[in-house]
Design a protein around this motif. Structure first.
Motif, short mmCIF file in Angstrom:
data_model
loop_
_atom_site.label_atom_id
_atom_site.label_comp_id
_atom_site.label_asym_id
_atom_site.label_seq_id
_atom_site.Cartn_x
_atom_site.Cartn_y
_atom_site.Cartn_z
N ILE A 191 0.99 -1.22 -0.02
CA ILE A 191 -0.06 0.13 -0.11
C ILE A 191 0.86 1.36 -0.06
CG2 ILE A 191 -1.65 1.30 1.35
CD1 ILE A 191 -2.92 -1.33 2.06
N GLY A 192 1.99 1.36 0.64
CA GLY A 192 2.95 2.35 0.61
C GLY A 192 3.43 2.64 -0.73
N VAL A 193 4.17 1.59 -1.20
CA VAL A 193 4.72 1.79 -2.62
C VAL A 193 3.63 2.24 -3.53
CG1 VAL A 193 5.74 0.60 -4.31
CG2 VAL A 193 6.35 0.19 -2.04
N TYR A 194 2.44 1.43 -3.64
CA TYR A 194 1.37 2.15 -4.45
C TYR A 194 1.02 3.65 -4.50
CZ TYR A 194 -2.77 1.65 -7.03
OH TYR A 194 -4.09 2.15 -7.96
N GLY A 195 0.93 3.79 -2.92
CA GLY A 195 0.49 5.14 -2.75
C GLY A 195 1.53 6.22 -3.03
N LEU A 196 2.87 5.81 -2.77
CA LEU A 196 3.95 6.87 -3.38
C LEU A 196 3.93 7.07 -4.92
CD1 LEU A 196 6.64 8.29 -2.73
CD2 LEU A 196 7.74 6.13 -3.15
N LEU A 197 3.63 5.77 -5.44
CA LEU A 197 3.59 5.76 -7.09
C LEU A 197 2.45 6.73 -7.59
CD1 LEU A 197 4.52 2.08 -8.17
CD2 LEU A 197 5.80 4.55 -8.72
N ILE A 198 1.28 6.80 -6.73
CA ILE A 198 -0.02 7.44 -7.24
C ILE A 198 0.43 8.97 -6.96
CG2 ILE A 198 -2.32 8.00 -6.27
CD1 ILE A 198 -2.65 5.28 -5.88
N VAL A 199 1.11 9.31 -5.93
CA VAL A 199 1.38 10.73 -5.46
C VAL A 199 2.34 11.22 -6.69
CG1 VAL A 199 2.60 12.23 -4.06
CG2 VAL A 199 1.14 10.64 -3.20
N VAL A 200 3.31 10.37 -7.12
CA VAL A 200 4.15 10.68 -8.15
C VAL A 200 3.46 10.89 -9.45
CG1 VAL A 200 6.22 9.83 -9.53
CG2 VAL A 200 6.31 9.79 -7.12
N LEU A 230 1.28 5.97 -15.65
CA LEU A 230 2.00 5.87 -14.64
C LEU A 230 1.26 5.19 -13.40
CD1 LEU A 230 5.01 5.54 -13.25
CD2 LEU A 230 4.46 7.98 -12.20
N MET A 231 0.15 5.83 -13.21
CA MET A 231 -0.72 5.09 -12.13
C MET A 231 -1.48 3.73 -12.70
SD MET A 231 -4.33 6.49 -10.38
CE MET A 231 -5.07 6.33 -12.09
N ILE A 232 -1.70 3.48 -13.92
CA ILE A 232 -2.28 2.44 -14.46
C ILE A 232 -1.11 1.32 -14.42
CG2 ILE A 232 -3.10 1.41 -16.41
CD1 ILE A 232 -4.52 3.95 -17.07
N SER A 233 -0.07 1.60 -14.85
CA SER A 233 0.98 0.69 -14.79
C SER A 233 1.59 0.32 -13.41
CB SER A 233 2.42 1.17 -15.58
OG SER A 233 2.96 2.33 -14.89
N ALA A 234 1.36 1.34 -12.49
CA ALA A 234 1.92 1.09 -11.11
C ALA A 234 0.72 0.11 -10.44
CB ALA A 234 1.80 2.26 -10.30
N THR A 235 -0.50 0.32 -10.85
CA THR A 235 -1.77 -0.46 -10.51
C THR A 235 -1.29 -2.05 -10.97
OG1 THR A 235 -3.35 0.96 -10.50
CG2 THR A 235 -4.13 -1.18 -10.56
N GLY A 271 -4.80 18.90 -7.74
CA GLY A 271 -4.81 20.28 -6.93
C GLY A 271 -4.26 20.20 -5.80
N ARG A 272 -5.06 19.08 -4.70
CA ARG A 272 -4.77 19.11 -3.45
C ARG A 272 -3.29 18.59 -3.30
NH1 ARG A 272 -9.83 17.03 -0.27
NH2 ARG A 272 -11.21 18.36 -0.91
N VAL A 273 -2.80 17.86 -4.01
CA VAL A 273 -1.44 17.20 -3.75
C VAL A 273 -0.43 18.38 -4.13
CG1 VAL A 273 0.46 15.65 -4.85
CG2 VAL A 273 -1.89 14.82 -4.23
N LEU A 274 -0.74 19.20 -5.25
CA LEU A 274 0.30 20.17 -5.57
C LEU A 274 0.06 21.24 -4.51
CD1 LEU A 274 -0.21 20.45 -9.46
CD2 LEU A 274 1.71 19.33 -8.03
N GLY A 275 -0.99 21.54 -3.89
CA GLY A 275 -1.14 22.58 -2.93
C GLY A 275 -0.41 22.00 -1.71
N TRP A 276 -0.35 20.67 -1.39
CA TRP A 276 0.21 20.31 -0.15
C TRP A 276 1.70 20.46 -0.38
CZ3 TRP A 276 3.43 15.77 0.51
CH2 TRP A 276 3.64 15.47 1.75
#
Length: 96
Positions: free
Chosen positions: A19-28, A37-42, A86-91
């Motif tokens: 979950i951590g690695v997948y979450g990191l790839l989603i954020v990236v 990138l999200m689809i290939s990470a999935t 937008g939320r991730v970039l704002g963070w």
């Protein structure tokens, strides 16, 4: 009892790593604005989790639940991509 608690803690730890690695790839992928990138990470996450389950002897219900969670997250992000980005970039601007 000790064997069961070790097996459960190992299973949760392994799930946490995936979950951590997948979450990191989603954020990236959100930062780079690349849905591919999200689809290939999935795909990689599901493959890695299935291989770990085969080697670790996990039951098929765990795999089904994990696949549903990963698919649900991917569907939710696809529906609200711009808002999540937008939320991730704002963070990231707040951290900088």
């Amino acid at each position: 009892y000790m064997v069961i608690s070790r097996w459960i803690s190992h299973e949760f730890a392994l799930s946490g790593v995936f979950i951590g690695v997948y979450g990191l790839l989603i954020v990236v992928s959100l930062v780079l604005n690349r849905r591919a990138l999200m689809i290939s990470a999935t795909g990689y996450a599901i493959y890695a989790f299935s291989q770990a389950m085969l080697q670790g002897g996990f039951d098929s219900l765990t795999y089904v639940v994990a696949a549903l969670v990963v698919g649900g997250v991917m569907l939710g992000l696809a529906m609200k991509w711009e808002a999540c980005r937008g939320r991730v970039l704002g963070w990231l601007k707040m951290v900088d």
